[in-house]
Design a protein around this motif. Structure first.
Motif, short mmCIF file in Angstrom:
data_model
loop_
_atom_site.label_atom_id
_atom_site.label_comp_id
_atom_site.label_asym_id
_atom_site.label_seq_id
_atom_site.Cartn_x
_atom_site.Cartn_y
_atom_site.Cartn_z
N GLN A 80 0.79 -1.28 0.16
CA GLN A 80 -0.21 0.02 -0.01
C GLN A 80 0.93 1.34 -0.04
N THR A 81 0.58 2.15 -0.79
CA THR A 81 1.30 3.51 -0.81
C THR A 81 0.07 4.68 -0.90
N ARG B 252 -3.23 3.58 -2.74
CA ARG B 252 -3.13 2.87 -3.74
C ARG B 252 -2.83 1.58 -3.02
N CYS B 253 -3.05 0.44 -3.67
CA CYS B 253 -2.87 -0.87 -3.32
C CYS B 253 -2.65 -1.72 -4.46
N GLN B 254 -1.39 -2.68 -4.25
CA GLN B 254 -1.09 -3.58 -5.12
C GLN B 254 -1.47 -4.90 -4.13
N ARG C 109 -11.92 -7.55 -10.36
CA ARG C 109 -12.14 -6.40 -10.54
C ARG C 109 -13.27 -5.37 -10.89
N MET D 172 -10.50 -0.48 -9.64
CA MET D 172 -9.61 -1.30 -9.76
C MET D 172 -9.30 -1.15 -11.43
N ASP E 187 -6.67 -1.98 -13.08
CA ASP E 187 -6.32 -3.08 -13.60
C ASP E 187 -6.13 -4.20 -12.64
N THR F 52 -3.66 -5.40 -10.85
CA THR F 52 -2.35 -5.17 -10.16
C THR F 52 -2.67 -3.90 -9.38
N LEU F 53 -3.76 -3.22 -9.36
CA LEU F 53 -3.83 -2.00 -8.60
C LEU F 53 -5.36 -1.65 -8.44
N THR G 184 -7.49 1.45 -6.19
CA THR G 184 -7.27 3.02 -5.58
C THR G 184 -8.61 3.22 -4.87
N CYS H 115 -5.90 -2.27 2.75
CA CYS H 115 -6.25 -3.07 1.64
C CYS H 115 -6.22 -4.59 1.96
#
Lengths: 112, 113
Positions: A6-7, A22-24, A52, A69, A71, A73-74, A76, A92
């Motif tokens: 997470q960032t 953001r979350c991966q 997604r 989402m 994609d 891999t991400l 928000t 997340c």
């Protein structure tokens, strides 16, 4: 060792500003969750996605919060405009099966 | 409304002093009960899932048990590194999804050396 990332980890902003978190998710996981944690309310589910697609966002204040989402891999979470009552830790989590959710380290949000 | 209540809110133990944490729930038709551990400044870490009354699961010094009304997390001979907040959660009794978890407020465990 696969982990949810997470960032940012910490965010201090002023009331009225837009905040994006953001979350991966873990690669291969098809379900993503957004939670908010406060001392008073504990952990609350805000929204979640499967493959997604948003399945439920009933926990979110619709007028100011949005989750997407773009994609696989991400994920928000956006707050616009932010308010002091939004101050909390936002987590997340991702998972493959209903019973195992893996949490990220969280974003600590402070709205002044 | 589904309810999950954890007790005690906080527990202090001496190293080696065994005890139990409680999680009681009111959801009907339980479809799983989950235990997580959360360290300060970190996200919850999955520990166990229990599905039916009488089920038990163990991990190191922790053992989780489940009845029809509550779950216990037994801590045997705890060490200082077991200090954390322990959370339990149950899926909401809605539709067919197990995804929406309702969390308890947690028990803050402190183990003194």
């Amino acid at each position: 060792d696969a982990r949810v990332t997470q960032t940012p980890r910490d965010k201090v902003t002023e009331m009225g500003q837009e905040v994006t978190m953001r979350c991966q998710p873990i690669l291969g996981h098809n379900t993503v969750f957004w939670y908010r944690q406060t001392m008073m309310q504990g952990l609350e589910l805000l929204a979640y996605f499967r493959n997604r697609a948003p399945l439920d966002d009933s926990g979110m204040p619709k007028d100011r919060f949005s989750a997407e989402m773009p994609d696989a891999t991400l994920a928000t979470l956006k707050i616009q405009p932010s308010e002091p009552r939004d101050s909390a830790v936002y987590f997340c989590a991702s998972g493959l099966q209903a019973d195992t959710q893996y949490f990220g380290p969280g974003t600590r949000l402070t709205v002044l | 409304e589904d309810q999950v209540t954890q007790s005690p809110e906080a527990l202090r133990l001496q190293e080696g002093e065994s005890s139990s944490l409680n999680c009681s729930y009111t959801v009907s038709g339980l479809r799983g009960l989950f235990w997580y551990r959360q360290d300060p400044g970190k996200g919850p870490e999955f520990l166990f899932t229990l599905y039916s009354a009488g089920e038990e699961k163990e991990k190191e010094r922790l053992k989780a048990t489940l009845t029809k009304k509550e779950s216990f997390l037994h801590i045997t001979a705890p060490k200082p590194e077991d200090s954390a907040t322990y959370l339990c959660a149950v899926p909401e009794n809605s539709g067919g999804s197990n995804y929406k978890l309702t969390f308890g407020k947690g028990t803050l465990l402190t183990v003194n050396p």
